[in-house]
Enzyme design. Structure first.
Site, PDB file in Angstrom:
ATOM      1  N   LYS A  39      11.404   1.807  -4.529  1.00 16.74           N
ATOM      2  CA  LYS A  39      10.648   1.032  -3.542  1.00 16.74           C
ATOM      3  C   LYS A  39      11.586   0.023  -2.893  1.00 16.74           C
ATOM      4  O   LYS A  39      12.341  -0.656  -3.582  1.00 16.74           O
ATOM      5  CB  LYS A  39       9.491   0.313  -4.242  1.00 16.74           C
ATOM      6  CG  LYS A  39       8.576  -0.461  -3.292  1.00 16.74           C
ATOM      7  CD  LYS A  39       7.337  -0.944  -3.998  1.00 16.74           C
ATOM      8  CE  LYS A  39       7.490  -2.312  -4.632  1.00 16.74           C
ATOM      9  NZ  LYS A  39       7.679  -3.431  -3.699  1.00 16.74           N
ATOM     10  N   ASP A  66       7.846  -0.810   1.258  1.00 18.35           N
ATOM     11  CA  ASP A  66       6.757  -1.752   0.967  1.00 18.35           C
ATOM     12  C   ASP A  66       6.864  -2.960   1.893  1.00 18.35           C
ATOM     13  O   ASP A  66       7.245  -4.050   1.465  1.00 18.35           O
ATOM     14  CB  ASP A  66       6.844  -2.168  -0.513  1.00 18.35           C
ATOM     15  CG  ASP A  66       5.645  -2.984  -0.956  1.00 18.35           C
ATOM     16  OD1 ASP A  66       4.623  -2.999  -0.246  1.00 18.35           O
ATOM     17  OD2 ASP A  66       5.744  -3.606  -2.038  1.00 18.35           O
ATOM     18  N   LYS A  68       4.201  -3.962   3.867  1.00 20.96           N
ATOM     19  CA  LYS A  68       2.857  -4.570   3.964  1.00 20.96           C
ATOM     20  C   LYS A  68       2.585  -5.041   5.392  1.00 20.96           C
ATOM     21  O   LYS A  68       2.367  -6.227   5.651  1.00 20.96           O
ATOM     22  CB  LYS A  68       2.711  -5.730   2.978  1.00 20.96           C
ATOM     23  CG  LYS A  68       2.944  -5.332   1.526  1.00 20.96           C
ATOM     24  CD  LYS A  68       2.685  -6.483   0.581  1.00 20.96           C
ATOM     25  CE  LYS A  68       3.020  -6.144  -0.854  1.00 20.96           C
ATOM     26  NZ  LYS A  68       4.461  -6.009  -1.128  1.00 20.96           N
ATOM     27  N   ASP A  71      -0.625  -6.625  11.806  1.00 21.51           N
ATOM     28  CA  ASP A  71      -0.403  -7.191  13.140  1.00 21.51           C
ATOM     29  C   ASP A  71      -1.486  -6.602  14.035  1.00 21.51           C
ATOM     30  O   ASP A  71      -2.385  -5.898  13.548  1.00 21.51           O
ATOM     31  CB  ASP A  71       1.021  -6.818  13.618  1.00 21.51           C
ATOM     32  CG  ASP A  71       1.582  -7.812  14.635  1.00 21.51           C
ATOM     33  OD1 ASP A  71       0.832  -8.214  15.554  1.00 21.51           O
ATOM     34  OD2 ASP A  71       2.766  -8.174  14.514  1.00 21.51           O
ATOM     35  N   THR A 121      -1.625  -8.133  -6.580  1.00 21.57           N
ATOM     36  CA  THR A 121      -1.786  -8.256  -8.036  1.00 21.57           C
ATOM     37  C   THR A 121      -1.439  -9.654  -8.569  1.00 21.57           C
ATOM     38  O   THR A 121      -1.674  -9.944  -9.737  1.00 21.57           O
ATOM     39  CB  THR A 121      -0.918  -7.212  -8.760  1.00 21.57           C
ATOM     40  OG1 THR A 121       0.433  -7.336  -8.285  1.00 21.57           O
ATOM     41  CG2 THR A 121      -1.414  -5.804  -8.501  1.00 21.57           C
ATOM     42  N   ARG A 212      10.823  -6.010 -12.445  1.00 24.13           N
ATOM     43  CA  ARG A 212      11.659  -6.875 -13.267  1.00 24.13           C
ATOM     44  C   ARG A 212      11.827  -6.424 -14.713  1.00 24.13           C
ATOM     45  O   ARG A 212      12.923  -6.603 -15.272  1.00 24.13           O
ATOM     46  CB  ARG A 212      11.150  -8.323 -13.155  1.00 24.13           C
ATOM     47  CG  ARG A 212      11.471  -8.934 -11.794  1.00 24.13           C
ATOM     48  CD  ARG A 212      10.657 -10.178 -11.483  1.00 24.13           C
ATOM     49  NE  ARG A 212       9.272  -9.849 -11.168  1.00 24.13           N
ATOM     50  CZ  ARG A 212       8.368 -10.728 -10.772  1.00 24.13           C
ATOM     51  NH1 ARG A 212       8.697 -12.010 -10.652  1.00 24.13           N
ATOM     52  NH2 ARG A 212       7.128 -10.332 -10.491  1.00 24.13           N
TER      53      ARG A 212
HETATM   54  O1  LIG Z   1      -0.226  -6.134  -5.035  1.00 19.73           O
HETATM   55  C1  LIG Z   1       1.012  -5.939  -5.084  1.00 19.73           C
HETATM   56  C2  LIG Z   1       1.700  -5.236  -4.123  1.00 19.73           C
HETATM   57  C3  LIG Z   1       3.055  -5.051  -4.258  1.00 19.73           C
HETATM   58  N1  LIG Z   1       3.711  -5.546  -5.322  1.00 19.73           N
HETATM   59  C4  LIG Z   1       5.166  -5.291  -5.415  1.00 19.73           C
HETATM   60  O2  LIG Z   1       5.441  -4.555  -6.611  1.00 19.73           O
HETATM   61  C5  LIG Z   1       6.619  -5.027  -7.234  1.00 19.73           C
HETATM   62  C6  LIG Z   1       6.287  -5.537  -8.607  1.00 19.73           C
HETATM   63  O3  LIG Z   1       7.454  -6.028  -9.205  1.00 19.73           O
HETATM   64  P1  LIG Z   1       7.468  -6.617 -10.690  1.00 19.73           P
HETATM   65  O4  LIG Z   1       8.866  -7.134 -10.826  1.00 19.73           O
HETATM   66  O5  LIG Z   1       7.176  -5.450 -11.620  1.00 19.73           O
HETATM   67  O6  LIG Z   1       6.439  -7.692 -10.782  1.00 19.73           O
HETATM   68  C7  LIG Z   1       7.208  -6.095  -6.299  1.00 19.73           C
HETATM   69  O7  LIG Z   1       8.167  -5.463  -5.479  1.00 19.73           O
HETATM   70  C8  LIG Z   1       6.027  -6.545  -5.461  1.00 19.73           C
HETATM   71  O8  LIG Z   1       6.417  -6.905  -4.140  1.00 19.73           O
HETATM   72  C9  LIG Z   1       3.037  -6.251  -6.270  1.00 19.73           C
HETATM   73  O9  LIG Z   1       3.623  -6.730  -7.264  1.00 19.73           O
HETATM   74  N2  LIG Z   1       1.694  -6.414  -6.137  1.00 19.73           N
END
Ligand SMILES: O=c1ccn([C@@H]2O[C@H](COP(=O)(O)O)[C@@H](O)[C@H]2O)c(=O)[nH]1
Length: 236
Positions: A39, A66, A68, A71, A121, A212
């Site tokens: 991603k 990603d 998002k 507009d 999230t 992460r």
């Molecule tokens: O609702 C959302 C939409 C996108 N993300 C993205 O996913 C990864 C999660 O990364 P972690 O390091 O596992 O927390 C990150 O790139 C976010 O931009 C999300 O977390 N929640």
């Protein structure tokens, strides 16, 4: 209708949330054939990372852009047309009806799939209320899932906590992509609606986004392999 079967290994999506292209390419090399799906989000895209989309897809990997988008409709549709030419598999837009409608129009004739981000999230009910929403997370996710389905969106981003209820609404026609994944004992960070990989798969998620806990690990490949094993076991 059941969707095409997704191989366990292809269900893990690793975000390349890294400062630059060199760091991202080094991470891809370290992860090797353990990871098939990457991603690219804000951090890397705004640091010159978009050309990596075609480089990674040329190397046989799948790529989720990603960005998002949100507009006016014309801008979203034209932006989606541009992303469709990069060779990505997924592109995110925020789950507002005008935006989703425009994104579906913009991806017409391409193989790009549009994912609508329901509720981030990192949000809980209090965060939604502070942003002026009257609905709680569960109800807003469900309302947006229904709208996305009617508008012909290809998939949804939600937390694994909502995966089962969203699956009941949209059936197996739409891809459910869940960030907010944390292996047992991992640092939660800024995520608020989380599950382990095994529980997310059991809840009905198609794809798990895990950043992460992998890219910040001392041995990213071992961390990815452990998550791949957990996914495979949950599907067995
Ligand atoms: O609702 C959302 C939409 C996108 N993300 C993205 O996913 C990864 C999660 O990364 P972690 O390091 O596992 O927390 C990150 O790139 C976010 O931009 C999300 O977390 N929640």
């Amino acid at each position: 209708m059941q969707p095409a079967k997704i191989a366990p290994r292809d269900r893990l999506i690793v975000p390349l949330d890294l400062p630059g292209v060199a760091e991202a390419e080094a991470m891809v090399a370290r992860l090797g054939d353990s990871v098939t799906f990457y991603k690219i989000g804000y951090q890397l895209a705004y640091a010159g990372g978009l050309p990596l989309v075609s480089r990674l897809s040329g190397a046989g990997k799948k790529v989720f852009v990603d960005l998002k988008l949100h507009d006016i409709g014309n801008t979203v549709a034209r932006g989606v047309e541009s992303v469709a030419k990069l060779g990505a598999t997924f592109l995110t837009v925020h789950a507002y009806p005008q935006t989703m409608k425009a994104a579906v129009e913009g991806r017409a004739g391409s193989s790009l799939k549009i994912l609508a981000v329901t509720v981030l999230t990192s949000y809980d009910d209090g965060d939604l209320h502070a942003a002026g929403y009257r609905l709680n997370v569960a109800d807003l996710v469900e309302a947006r899932a229904q709208q996305a389905q009617v508008l012909g969106v290809d998939g949804l981003v939600c937390s694994p906590e909502e995966a089962a209820s969203v699956r009941k609404i949209v059936g197996h026609q739409m891809n459910l992509v869940t960030p907010g994944i944390r292996p047992a004992g991992a640092d939660v960070g800024d995520q608020k609606r989380i599950m382990t990989p095994a529980r997310a798969i059991a809840a009905g998620a198609d794809y798990l986004v895990v950043g992460r806990p992998i890219t910040g690990a001392a041995d990213p490949r071992a961390a990815a392999d452990a998550i791949q094993a957990e996914i495979a076991q949950a599907l067995a």
